[in-house]
Design an enzyme around this catalytic site. Structure first.
Site, PDB file in Angstrom:
ATOM      1  N   SER A  49      15.982  23.601 -69.263  1.00 13.12           N
ATOM      2  CA  SER A  49      15.394  24.949 -69.214  1.00 13.12           C
ATOM      3  C   SER A  49      14.222  24.923 -68.233  1.00 13.12           C
ATOM      4  O   SER A  49      13.787  23.846 -67.802  1.00 13.12           O
ATOM      5  CB  SER A  49      14.892  25.349 -70.598  1.00 13.12           C
ATOM      6  OG  SER A  49      13.796  24.526 -70.962  1.00 13.12           O
ATOM      7  N   ASP A  81      19.320  26.064 -67.448  1.00 13.63           N
ATOM      8  CA  ASP A  81      19.440  27.010 -68.554  1.00 13.63           C
ATOM      9  C   ASP A  81      18.426  28.147 -68.390  1.00 13.63           C
ATOM     10  O   ASP A  81      17.257  27.903 -68.066  1.00 13.63           O
ATOM     11  CB  ASP A  81      19.157  26.245 -69.858  1.00 13.63           C
ATOM     12  CG  ASP A  81      19.591  27.003 -71.096  1.00 13.63           C
ATOM     13  OD1 ASP A  81      20.479  27.858 -70.982  1.00 13.63           O
ATOM     14  OD2 ASP A  81      19.050  26.708 -72.174  1.00 13.63           O
ATOM     15  N   HIS A  82      18.862  29.374 -68.624  1.00 15.30           N
ATOM     16  CA  HIS A  82      17.968  30.548 -68.593  1.00 15.30           C
ATOM     17  C   HIS A  82      17.068  30.603 -67.356  1.00 15.30           C
ATOM     18  O   HIS A  82      15.849  30.786 -67.482  1.00 15.30           O
ATOM     19  CB  HIS A  82      17.092  30.598 -69.854  1.00 15.30           C
ATOM     20  CG  HIS A  82      17.883  30.894 -71.084  1.00 15.30           C
ATOM     21  ND1 HIS A  82      18.353  32.141 -71.387  1.00 15.30           N
ATOM     22  CD2 HIS A  82      18.314  30.078 -72.089  1.00 15.30           C
ATOM     23  CE1 HIS A  82      19.035  32.091 -72.526  1.00 15.30           C
ATOM     24  NE2 HIS A  82      19.035  30.846 -72.967  1.00 15.30           N
ATOM     25  N   ASP A 103      19.393  34.375 -65.878  1.00 23.22           N
ATOM     26  CA  ASP A 103      19.204  35.179 -67.076  1.00 23.22           C
ATOM     27  C   ASP A 103      18.514  36.483 -66.693  1.00 23.22           C
ATOM     28  O   ASP A 103      17.292  36.572 -66.630  1.00 23.22           O
ATOM     29  CB  ASP A 103      18.379  34.378 -68.097  1.00 23.22           C
ATOM     30  CG  ASP A 103      18.089  35.177 -69.355  1.00 23.22           C
ATOM     31  OD1 ASP A 103      18.408  36.377 -69.384  1.00 23.22           O
ATOM     32  OD2 ASP A 103      17.542  34.589 -70.301  1.00 23.22           O
ATOM     33  N   GLU A 133      24.232  36.511 -67.719  1.00 18.15           N
ATOM     34  CA  GLU A 133      24.006  36.925 -69.115  1.00 18.15           C
ATOM     35  C   GLU A 133      23.952  38.443 -69.216  1.00 18.15           C
ATOM     36  O   GLU A 133      23.292  39.115 -68.425  1.00 18.15           O
ATOM     37  CB  GLU A 133      22.712  36.331 -69.674  1.00 18.15           C
ATOM     38  CG  GLU A 133      22.476  36.804 -71.116  1.00 18.15           C
ATOM     39  CD  GLU A 133      21.288  36.154 -71.822  1.00 18.15           C
ATOM     40  OE1 GLU A 133      20.955  35.009 -71.490  1.00 18.15           O
ATOM     41  OE2 GLU A 133      20.709  36.808 -72.705  1.00 18.15           O
ATOM     42  N   HIS A 177      18.050  32.489 -80.518  1.00 19.37           N
ATOM     43  CA  HIS A 177      17.496  31.161 -80.264  1.00 19.37           C
ATOM     44  C   HIS A 177      16.571  30.718 -81.407  1.00 19.37           C
ATOM     45  O   HIS A 177      16.008  31.554 -82.103  1.00 19.37           O
ATOM     46  CB  HIS A 177      16.694  31.165 -78.951  1.00 19.37           C
ATOM     47  CG  HIS A 177      17.558  31.348 -77.742  1.00 19.37           C
ATOM     48  ND1 HIS A 177      17.545  32.477 -76.978  1.00 19.37           N
ATOM     49  CD2 HIS A 177      18.467  30.528 -77.172  1.00 19.37           C
ATOM     50  CE1 HIS A 177      18.404  32.353 -75.986  1.00 19.37           C
ATOM     51  NE2 HIS A 177      18.988  31.175 -76.076  1.00 19.37           N
ATOM     52  N   GLY A 178      16.409  29.409 -81.524  1.00 26.30           N
ATOM     53  CA  GLY A 178      15.451  28.874 -82.486  1.00 26.30           C
ATOM     54  C   GLY A 178      16.067  28.627 -83.854  1.00 26.30           C
ATOM     55  O   GLY A 178      17.294  28.657 -84.024  1.00 26.30           O
ATOM     56  N   HIS A 207      25.045  31.268 -76.792  1.00 26.33           N
ATOM     57  CA  HIS A 207      23.672  30.730 -76.897  1.00 26.33           C
ATOM     58  C   HIS A 207      23.218  30.865 -78.346  1.00 26.33           C
ATOM     59  O   HIS A 207      23.833  31.566 -79.139  1.00 26.33           O
ATOM     60  CB  HIS A 207      22.725  31.543 -76.003  1.00 26.33           C
ATOM     61  CG  HIS A 207      22.844  31.213 -74.558  1.00 26.33           C
ATOM     62  ND1 HIS A 207      21.841  30.599 -73.855  1.00 26.33           N
ATOM     63  CD2 HIS A 207      23.860  31.418 -73.678  1.00 26.33           C
ATOM     64  CE1 HIS A 207      22.225  30.456 -72.603  1.00 26.33           C
ATOM     65  NE2 HIS A 207      23.451  30.938 -72.464  1.00 26.33           N
ATOM     66  N   SER A 210      22.880  26.905 -82.690  1.00 29.21           N
ATOM     67  CA  SER A 210      22.613  25.751 -83.555  1.00 29.21           C
ATOM     68  C   SER A 210      22.951  26.049 -85.016  1.00 29.21           C
ATOM     69  O   SER A 210      22.832  27.182 -85.482  1.00 29.21           O
ATOM     70  CB  SER A 210      21.131  25.342 -83.453  1.00 29.21           C
ATOM     71  OG  SER A 210      20.942  24.455 -82.376  1.00 29.21           O
TER      72      SER A 210
END
Ligand code: G3H
Ligand code: 13P
Ligand code: ZN
Length: 304
Positions: A49, A81-82, A103, A133, A177-178, A207, A210
């Site tokens: 990133s 990334d991004h 992005d 994106e 995210h996160g 994206h 997780s």
């Protein structure tokens, strides 16, 4: 030599599985995810990133992943990334990344199309592929943040791909995210995903994917972390997303949690040991384990 992200992803698109995209920030994370790929004979997309580049330096990360790619006997691509800062994106293209992401999700549609198209031409001239994106993925990280999820519109996705010539597309179907992804039930908009796949016919990217595994969270909490309210994307939702056309899945948070839990455990259990190798070695091992779980879930075992 780096592998071509485009080749890896179009193979997955044809074979109906997903390739893991792992975010890296230091040597231990690189070694952990690469060992997982080697053990399971999986292709890998290793990603930096803008925050990672700010932390470790572009040339340093490039060389680190390049060394890992040369030592490993599986295809390894290096990806930005991004990317939001045009100067950084251009530096990555020039340096020889396999692919970059632009992005432009925060921009008005026309502006996102205009810049993605310009960067796609630049990247393609160097034999590099590009991820666009559309829609917004929620969540907050270092340099990547969006307050609200706006689902990708399937008709606009088709138009975006045709106009920009992007090689793969990150879409917003409800992930963020996160570690705090869902407050209520974890449901993704598979109806939107299916329509986008039908109209664009290119590899699609998930994206904020997780899983935030309970076991790792509990381990981290046992040794002092405060993680109340964390919640990830359930494995069943990931499997369904792959079935419906996702071919690249980004994972950063699970690696961070595994690293954190291992470091906390070691420091708590060995208060007299201050050797960084003893502190970070177990973290690298936990990174490998969590990366192997992701590879198995994505169906990219033996797809090298
Ligand atoms: O999607 C964002 C990645 O997890 C990178 O986060 O900006 O904190 O490095 P970062
Ligand atoms: P997670 O925060 O769910 O790991 O997502 C990472 C990501 O999307 C990186 O681009
Ligand atoms: Zn992301």
């Amino acid at each position: 030599m780096f592998a071509s992200t485009k080749k890896i992803l179009y193979k997955a698109h044809r074979g109906n599985y997903a390739v893991p995209h792992f975010n890296v920030n230091n040597m231990e994370i690189v070694q952990g995810v690469v060992q997982a790929g080697v053990n399971l004979k999986s292709p890998l997309i290793i990603s930096t990133s803008e925050g990672a580049i700010k932390y470790a330096g572009l040339n340093f990360l490039y060389e680190l992943v390049h060394t890992a790619a040369n030592l490993a006997n599986v295809p390894i691509a290096l990806h930005l990334d991004h990317g939001k800062d045009l100067a950084t994106i251009k530096r990555c293209i020039k340096l020889g990344y396999s692919s970059v992401m632009f992005d432009g999700s925060h921009l008005p549609y026309k502006e996102n199309v205009r810049i993605t198209k310009r960067l796609a031409n630049l990247a393609h001239n160097k034999g590099i592929s590009i991820e666009g994106e559309l829609g917004t993925i929620g969540g907050n990280e270092d340099l990547v943040s969006t307050k609200k999820i706006i689902y990708t519109k399937p008709e606009q996705a088709k138009d975006f791909v045709e106009r920009t010539g992007c090689d793969f597309l990150a879409i917003a179907i409800g992930t963020s995210h996160g570690a705090f992804k869902f407050k209520g039930k974890a449901v993704l908009r598979h109806d939107i995903l299916k329509q986008i796949k039908k109209t664009t016919k290119i590899p699609l990217v998930l994206h904020g994917a997780s899983g935030v595994p309970k076991k790792i969270v509990q381990q981290a909490e046992k040794y002092g972390a405060k993680l109340t309210g964390v919640y990830g994307v359930p494995n069943a939702q990931i499997k369904l997303a792959i079935k419906n056309g996702i071919n690249k899945i980004n994972t950063d948070t699970d690696l961070r949690l595994a690293f954190d839990a291992a470091v906390r455990k070691f420091l708590k259990q060995q208060p007299k040991d201050f050797d960084p190798r003893h502190i970070l070695g177990p973290a690298r091992e936990e990174i490998r384990k969590v990366a192997e779980e992701r590879i198995k879930l994505f169906g990219s075992v033996n797809k090298k």
